[in-house]
Design a protein around this motif. Structure first.
Motif, PDB file in Angstrom:
ATOM      1  N   GLY A 155      -7.392  37.324  -3.956  1.00 21.31           N
ATOM      2  CA  GLY A 155      -7.039  38.733  -3.983  1.00 21.31           C
ATOM      3  C   GLY A 155      -6.762  39.194  -5.399  1.00 21.31           C
ATOM      4  O   GLY A 155      -6.987  38.460  -6.367  1.00 21.31           O
ATOM      5  N   ASP A 156      -6.263  40.414  -5.517  1.00 23.90           N
ATOM      6  CA  ASP A 156      -5.962  41.022  -6.811  1.00 23.90           C
ATOM      7  C   ASP A 156      -4.663  40.443  -7.352  1.00 23.90           C
ATOM      8  O   ASP A 156      -3.598  40.591  -6.740  1.00 23.90           O
ATOM      9  CB  ASP A 156      -5.840  42.537  -6.636  1.00 23.90           C
ATOM     10  CG  ASP A 156      -5.697  43.284  -7.952  1.00 23.90           C
ATOM     11  OD1 ASP A 156      -5.393  42.648  -8.979  1.00 23.90           O
ATOM     12  OD2 ASP A 156      -5.871  44.519  -7.951  1.00 23.90           O
ATOM     13  N   VAL A 157      -4.729  39.814  -8.505  1.00 26.45           N
ATOM     14  CA  VAL A 157      -3.546  39.163  -9.069  1.00 26.45           C
ATOM     15  C   VAL A 157      -2.449  40.168  -9.396  1.00 26.45           C
ATOM     16  O   VAL A 157      -1.251  39.817  -9.408  1.00 26.45           O
ATOM     17  CB  VAL A 157      -3.928  38.345 -10.318  1.00 26.45           C
ATOM     18  CG1 VAL A 157      -4.302  39.249 -11.485  1.00 26.45           C
ATOM     19  CG2 VAL A 157      -2.799  37.399 -10.722  1.00 26.45           C
ATOM     20  N   LEU A 158      -2.802  41.420  -9.650  1.00 26.02           N
ATOM     21  CA  LEU A 158      -1.789  42.420  -9.960  1.00 26.02           C
ATOM     22  C   LEU A 158      -0.811  42.623  -8.801  1.00 26.02           C
ATOM     23  O   LEU A 158       0.310  43.093  -9.010  1.00 26.02           O
ATOM     24  CB  LEU A 158      -2.453  43.756 -10.323  1.00 26.02           C
ATOM     25  CG  LEU A 158      -3.359  43.758 -11.562  1.00 26.02           C
ATOM     26  CD1 LEU A 158      -3.901  45.159 -11.821  1.00 26.02           C
ATOM     27  CD2 LEU A 158      -2.620  43.234 -12.789  1.00 26.02           C
ATOM     28  N   ASN A 159      -1.222  42.236  -7.613  1.00 34.49           N
ATOM     29  CA  ASN A 159      -0.363  42.403  -6.437  1.00 34.49           C
ATOM     30  C   ASN A 159       0.649  41.280  -6.253  1.00 34.49           C
ATOM     31  O   ASN A 159       1.514  41.365  -5.377  1.00 34.49           O
ATOM     32  CB  ASN A 159      -1.218  42.510  -5.172  1.00 34.49           C
ATOM     33  CG  ASN A 159      -2.078  43.756  -5.144  1.00 34.49           C
ATOM     34  OD1 ASN A 159      -1.708  44.795  -5.703  1.00 34.49           O
ATOM     35  ND2 ASN A 159      -3.237  43.672  -4.506  1.00 34.49           N
ATOM     36  N   VAL A 160       0.549  40.224  -7.067  1.00 33.21           N
ATOM     37  CA  VAL A 160       1.466  39.084  -6.889  1.00 33.21           C
ATOM     38  C   VAL A 160       2.267  38.777  -8.154  1.00 33.21           C
ATOM     39  O   VAL A 160       2.946  37.747  -8.218  1.00 33.21           O
ATOM     40  CB  VAL A 160       0.696  37.819  -6.436  1.00 33.21           C
ATOM     41  CG1 VAL A 160      -0.017  38.073  -5.118  1.00 33.21           C
ATOM     42  CG2 VAL A 160      -0.290  37.354  -7.499  1.00 33.21           C
ATOM     43  N   LEU A 161       2.211  39.652  -9.135  1.00 30.11           N
ATOM     44  CA  LEU A 161       2.885  39.380 -10.407  1.00 30.11           C
ATOM     45  C   LEU A 161       4.403  39.389 -10.291  1.00 30.11           C
ATOM     46  O   LEU A 161       5.097  38.839 -11.148  1.00 30.11           O
ATOM     47  CB  LEU A 161       2.449  40.405 -11.467  1.00 30.11           C
ATOM     48  CG  LEU A 161       0.981  40.364 -11.883  1.00 30.11           C
ATOM     49  CD1 LEU A 161       0.706  41.430 -12.941  1.00 30.11           C
ATOM     50  CD2 LEU A 161       0.584  38.987 -12.411  1.00 30.11           C
ATOM     51  N   ASP A 162       4.940  40.007  -9.243  1.00 29.41           N
ATOM     52  CA  ASP A 162       6.393  40.155  -9.109  1.00 29.41           C
ATOM     53  C   ASP A 162       7.023  39.097  -8.210  1.00 29.41           C
ATOM     54  O   ASP A 162       8.135  39.278  -7.726  1.00 29.41           O
ATOM     55  CB  ASP A 162       6.732  41.547  -8.579  1.00 29.41           C
ATOM     56  CG  ASP A 162       6.120  41.825  -7.213  1.00 29.41           C
ATOM     57  OD1 ASP A 162       5.304  41.001  -6.735  1.00 29.41           O
ATOM     58  OD2 ASP A 162       6.453  42.873  -6.616  1.00 29.41           O
ATOM     59  N   GLN A 163       6.357  37.981  -8.011  1.00 29.65           N
ATOM     60  CA  GLN A 163       6.856  36.962  -7.087  1.00 29.65           C
ATOM     61  C   GLN A 163       7.640  35.847  -7.795  1.00 29.65           C
ATOM     62  O   GLN A 163       7.547  34.673  -7.448  1.00 29.65           O
ATOM     63  CB  GLN A 163       5.692  36.382  -6.275  1.00 29.65           C
ATOM     64  CG  GLN A 163       5.046  37.419  -5.354  1.00 29.65           C
ATOM     65  CD  GLN A 163       3.972  36.829  -4.457  1.00 29.65           C
ATOM     66  OE1 GLN A 163       3.814  35.607  -4.356  1.00 29.65           O
ATOM     67  NE2 GLN A 163       3.225  37.694  -3.789  1.00 29.65           N
TER      68      GLN A 163
END
Length: 214
Positions: free
Chosen positions: A42-50
């Motif tokens: 998926g789009d890595v920008l969606n998991v940067l806050d994990q």
């Protein structure tokens, strides 16, 4: 550590960190080539806050390479200031795609992650965002090949060379030492050229895998 390897489908860097005992995950729009369960498609920008401790990112270089700059502007406008040049007639969207690529890199650099490394060939990141912190070759890490690679670092030390094979590499025929650059056109050439050399992946894991140097 909890490690995110952004824009990686090969698993080379991910597995180098997992071999050191870290909770490492790769993320890419493509599925993992090794079918690893430790891959986020998926789009890595969606998991940067994990709550990652470290991110190593390999953003696509198609629209960032310095060698591709010749496709940005009309070849008849070389004498004009950049602001007055027309788009390249064969690649009218190239300027927009370059800016989108730079925006993506900036988003990775701005991620809420304490330690970040952005890896790319010699590219327009240096002129469009900031100069690279480090430049090296595969022969600095045990591979008899040439491929100039740059790092943009946040709270990480420079990657120390693990070998010095420059003389041996330069003595080889161009077809061997410059294999990456001389690959003939094909559908998957971009994939083969983007995979991280194992020696570099191992150096990242060995040198950045512990935060004792902080």
């Amino acid at each position: 550590m909890k490690v995110l390897v952004a824009c990686e489908f090969s698993g080379a860097v991910r597995e180098a960190f997992r071999a050191q005992g870290h909770d490492a995950w790769s993320c890419d729009l493509l599925p993992a080539e090794d079918d690893s369960p430790h891959h986020i498609q998926g789009d890595v920008l969606n998991v940067l806050d994990q709550e990652w401790d470290l991110m190593i990112a390999h953003p696509p270089c198609t629209y960032l390479t310095v060698s591709g700059a010749r496709w940005l502007y009309h070849p008849d406008d070389k004498h004009l200031p950049v602001s007055m040049r027309r788009p390249h007639p064969k690649h009218p969207d190239r300027l927009r795609l370059k800016q989108e690529a730079l925006d993506f890199v900036q988003a990775l650099m701005d991620a809420p992650i304490p330690h970040i490394a952005i890896e790319n060939p010699v590219s327009m990141i240096s002129s469009g965002i900031r100069p690279a912190d480090q430049k090296f070759q595969p022969y600095h890490f045990g591979h008899l090949e040439r491929k100039s690679t740059c790092l943009w670092l946040k709270n990480l030390p420079l990657l120390k060379h693990t070998s010095d094979l420059e003389d041996e590499t330069m003595a080889l025929p161009p077809a061997i030492r410059d294999r990456i650059h001389l690959m003939p056109p094909s559908e998957d050439r971009w994939k083969m050229r983007s995979v991280t050399f194992q020696g570099i992946a191992d150096a990242m894991a060995n040198q950045w895998g512990g935060l004792g140097w902080l």
